[in-house]
Design an enzyme around this catalytic site. Structure first.
Site, PDB file in Angstrom:
ATOM      1  N   LEU A  33      -5.597 -94.251 -28.677  1.00  0.00           N
ATOM      2  CA  LEU A  33      -6.708 -94.770 -27.872  1.00  0.00           C
ATOM      3  C   LEU A  33      -6.219 -95.421 -26.563  1.00  0.00           C
ATOM      4  O   LEU A  33      -6.964 -96.146 -25.912  1.00  0.00           O
ATOM      5  CB  LEU A  33      -7.611 -95.737 -28.648  1.00  0.00           C
ATOM      6  CG  LEU A  33      -8.302 -95.154 -29.890  1.00  0.00           C
ATOM      7  CD1 LEU A  33      -9.244 -96.187 -30.527  1.00  0.00           C
ATOM      8  CD2 LEU A  33      -9.081 -93.882 -29.560  1.00  0.00           C
ATOM      9  N   GLY A  36      -7.605 -92.160 -24.883  1.00  0.00           N
ATOM     10  CA  GLY A  36      -8.814 -91.671 -25.553  1.00  0.00           C
ATOM     11  C   GLY A  36      -9.836 -92.773 -25.785  1.00  0.00           C
ATOM     12  O   GLY A  36      -9.604 -93.948 -25.475  1.00  0.00           O
ATOM     13  N   ASP A  51       0.439 -94.454 -32.615  1.00  0.00           N
ATOM     14  CA  ASP A  51       1.086 -93.894 -31.435  1.00  0.00           C
ATOM     15  C   ASP A  51       2.017 -92.743 -31.813  1.00  0.00           C
ATOM     16  O   ASP A  51       2.597 -92.733 -32.903  1.00  0.00           O
ATOM     17  CB  ASP A  51       1.891 -95.004 -30.755  1.00  0.00           C
ATOM     18  CG  ASP A  51       2.122 -94.694 -29.298  1.00  0.00           C
ATOM     19  OD1 ASP A  51       1.276 -95.089 -28.478  1.00  0.00           O
ATOM     20  OD2 ASP A  51       3.142 -94.042 -28.989  1.00  0.00           O
ATOM     21  N   ALA A  74      -2.341 -84.627 -27.408  1.00  0.00           N
ATOM     22  CA  ALA A  74      -1.972 -85.942 -26.858  1.00  0.00           C
ATOM     23  C   ALA A  74      -0.866 -85.816 -25.811  1.00  0.00           C
ATOM     24  O   ALA A  74       0.194 -85.260 -26.086  1.00  0.00           O
ATOM     25  CB  ALA A  74      -1.487 -86.833 -27.999  1.00  0.00           C
ATOM     26  N   ASN A  92       6.957 -89.425 -23.315  1.00  0.00           N
ATOM     27  CA  ASN A  92       5.821 -89.160 -24.207  1.00  0.00           C
ATOM     28  C   ASN A  92       5.619 -87.660 -24.425  1.00  0.00           C
ATOM     29  O   ASN A  92       5.549 -87.195 -25.560  1.00  0.00           O
ATOM     30  CB  ASN A  92       4.544 -89.783 -23.634  1.00  0.00           C
ATOM     31  CG  ASN A  92       3.417 -89.785 -24.651  1.00  0.00           C
ATOM     32  OD1 ASN A  92       3.622 -90.095 -25.810  1.00  0.00           O
ATOM     33  ND2 ASN A  92       2.228 -89.411 -24.219  1.00  0.00           N
ATOM     34  N   THR A 117      -0.102 -76.041 -19.696  1.00  0.00           N
ATOM     35  CA  THR A 117      -0.859 -76.120 -18.442  1.00  0.00           C
ATOM     36  C   THR A 117      -0.378 -75.092 -17.420  1.00  0.00           C
ATOM     37  O   THR A 117       0.809 -74.723 -17.423  1.00  0.00           O
ATOM     38  CB  THR A 117      -0.710 -77.532 -17.826  1.00  0.00           C
ATOM     39  OG1 THR A 117      -1.213 -77.517 -16.489  1.00  0.00           O
ATOM     40  CG2 THR A 117       0.739 -77.972 -17.765  1.00  0.00           C
ATOM     41  N   TYR A 141       5.028 -83.875 -14.571  1.00  0.00           N
ATOM     42  CA  TYR A 141       4.012 -83.503 -15.566  1.00  0.00           C
ATOM     43  C   TYR A 141       4.195 -82.043 -15.985  1.00  0.00           C
ATOM     44  O   TYR A 141       4.347 -81.732 -17.174  1.00  0.00           O
ATOM     45  CB  TYR A 141       2.603 -83.746 -14.997  1.00  0.00           C
ATOM     46  CG  TYR A 141       1.528 -83.081 -15.814  1.00  0.00           C
ATOM     47  CD1 TYR A 141       1.298 -83.478 -17.131  1.00  0.00           C
ATOM     48  CD2 TYR A 141       0.768 -82.029 -15.290  1.00  0.00           C
ATOM     49  CE1 TYR A 141       0.335 -82.842 -17.907  1.00  0.00           C
ATOM     50  CE2 TYR A 141      -0.196 -81.402 -16.056  1.00  0.00           C
ATOM     51  CZ  TYR A 141      -0.401 -81.804 -17.359  1.00  0.00           C
ATOM     52  OH  TYR A 141      -1.341 -81.171 -18.127  1.00  0.00           O
ATOM     53  N   ILE A 205     -12.433 -84.424   0.126  1.00  0.00           N
ATOM     54  CA  ILE A 205     -11.822 -83.085   0.040  1.00  0.00           C
ATOM     55  C   ILE A 205     -10.367 -83.236   0.475  1.00  0.00           C
ATOM     56  O   ILE A 205     -10.093 -83.632   1.613  1.00  0.00           O
ATOM     57  CB  ILE A 205     -12.537 -82.088   0.974  1.00  0.00           C
ATOM     58  CG1 ILE A 205     -14.012 -81.956   0.589  1.00  0.00           C
ATOM     59  CG2 ILE A 205     -11.834 -80.740   0.943  1.00  0.00           C
ATOM     60  CD1 ILE A 205     -14.817 -81.074   1.557  1.00  0.00           C
ATOM     61  N   ARG A 276      -3.442 -83.389  -0.778  1.00  0.00           N
ATOM     62  CA  ARG A 276      -2.846 -84.203  -1.839  1.00  0.00           C
ATOM     63  C   ARG A 276      -1.490 -83.567  -2.170  1.00  0.00           C
ATOM     64  O   ARG A 276      -1.428 -82.358  -2.432  1.00  0.00           O
ATOM     65  CB  ARG A 276      -3.774 -84.163  -3.062  1.00  0.00           C
ATOM     66  CG  ARG A 276      -3.405 -85.102  -4.168  1.00  0.00           C
ATOM     67  CD  ARG A 276      -4.496 -85.172  -5.232  1.00  0.00           C
ATOM     68  NE  ARG A 276      -4.610 -83.944  -6.023  1.00  0.00           N
ATOM     69  CZ  ARG A 276      -5.418 -83.790  -7.059  1.00  0.00           C
ATOM     70  NH1 ARG A 276      -6.213 -84.787  -7.421  1.00  0.00           N
ATOM     71  NH2 ARG A 276      -5.467 -82.656  -7.723  1.00  0.00           N
TER      72      ARG A 276
END
Ligand code: UDP
Length: 323
Positions: A33, A36, A51, A74, A92, A117, A141, A205, A276
């Site tokens: 959490l 989440g 965890d 997760a 993580n 991803t 990431y 944008i 970005r």
């Protein structure tokens, strides 16, 4: 089947849990959490608040659940934050993920389904992106997700743990009951809808000088119910490997804003900002492999459906989840 879902209180995890329960499976949600929300957990699921860093707790929970399949959502997922604090992402998304894998092996789990991803591709050399497009992530990431894909290959080879890794394109929309509420919201559609809700005066944008038809970035938006369905198909024995999940249609940032105006009936003011960092101009999936091999058929492939379901959820939950 007995399914163990890490991150089942998150945006995509919560919708998957709902779909898995609807399909008659027993579900245990394992979630800290930290990202989440308690009210995003389907009340029909068992819930363990703990965890991913706690390997002993994971093993205990897997055994109690008699888990046959793990679906691992997760993770930390903010690209910008990963550039500031890479250790948080590798620790993580890779390190704690390995604890889950070791516990899976110890508990005799036979299948592992992983949320990867399209960020693993970095700046792709061709679009649409097929699964064999070279992976050159451009931020920690994406790198953390690619590293975990490699770890999965080794666990499959050395421990016989079957896996399916899905490379998501842009998850969006809502299931009706469950929708998108990130404590820090960086995603385009919820940020644009905040203007329609009257919670922001304008949206932004990021970059109008990309080599795309209208100068703004193009992305492949996919409905979270369709994403969730692919995970159910992946659980069948013998299914193994890497799959893109997207619709194969690219929409620019300006087109998304226009669609939000159409769906909400509100004028949405957008201001032009610089690019970005780390945003590739165009990310569009070739997801034929998932259709062909898994029999996956998106039910909500149109941007209008995706935005409409998101809008409905945000109207009903203007402040997101209460806890
Ligand atoms: N974007 C934008 N304004 C925002 C949020 C995002 O222009 O408030 C752009 C972003 O630069 C990217 C696209 O919208 O080109 C989709 O961004 P999002 O963060 O939703 O998903 P990503 O593709 O980064 O995973």
């Amino acid at each position: 089947m007995n399914i163990f879902v890490s991150g089942g209180a998150g945006y995509i995890g919560s919708t998957y849990v709902e779909q898995a329960l609807n399909a008659g499976h027993a579900v245990t949600v394992y979630d800290s959490l930290v990202e989440g929300h308690r009210s995003a957990i389907d009340p029909r699921a068992n819930f363990v608040q703990a965890d991913l860093s706690d390997g002993a707790r994971i093993l205990e929970a897997l055994k109690a659940a008699k888990a046959e399949v793990i679906v691992h959502f997760a993770a930390f997922a903010l690209v910008g934050e990963s550039m500031q604090n890479p250790g948080k992402y590798f620790g993580n998304n890779v390190g704690n993920g390995v604890k889950l894998l070791d516990a899976a092996v110890a508990a005799g789990v036979r299948k592992f389904v992983f949320s990867s991803t399209c960020a693993t591709y970095g700046f792709p050399d061709k679009v649409p992106i097929t699964e064999d497009t070279p992976q050159n992530p451009i931020n920690p990431y994406g790198e953390s997700k690619r590293m975990f894909e490699r770890v999965l290959e080794w666990y499959q080879r050395l421990h016989g743990l079957e896996f399916v890794a899905f490379r998501y394109f842009n998850a969006a929309g809502a299931s009706g009951r469950f929708g998108e509420h990130h404590r820090i919201e960086t995603h385009l559609i919820p940020n644009v809808l905040k203007v329609a809700l009257g919670q922001a005066s304008q949206c932004e944008i990021y970059g109008t000088d990309y080599p795309t038809p209208d100068g703004t970035c193009v992305r492949d938006y996919i409905h979270i119910v369709d994403l969730a369905q692919a995970h159910l198909l992946a659980m069948e024995p013998g299914r193994q490997g890497f799959y893109n999940l997207g619709n194969g249609d690219g929409y620019s940032v300006r087109e998304v804003i226009q669609m939000c105006e159409k769906v909400t009936g509100k004028k949405i003011t957008a201001i032009e900002k610089p690019r970005r960092p780390g945003d590739p101009p165009r990310l569009v999936a070739a997801a034929d492999k998932a259709r062909r091999e898994l029999g996956w058929q998106p039910k909500f492939p149109k941007l209008e459906q995706i935005v409409s379901t998101a809008w409905e959820w945000h109207r009903q939950h203007p402040n997101g989840y209460v806890d």
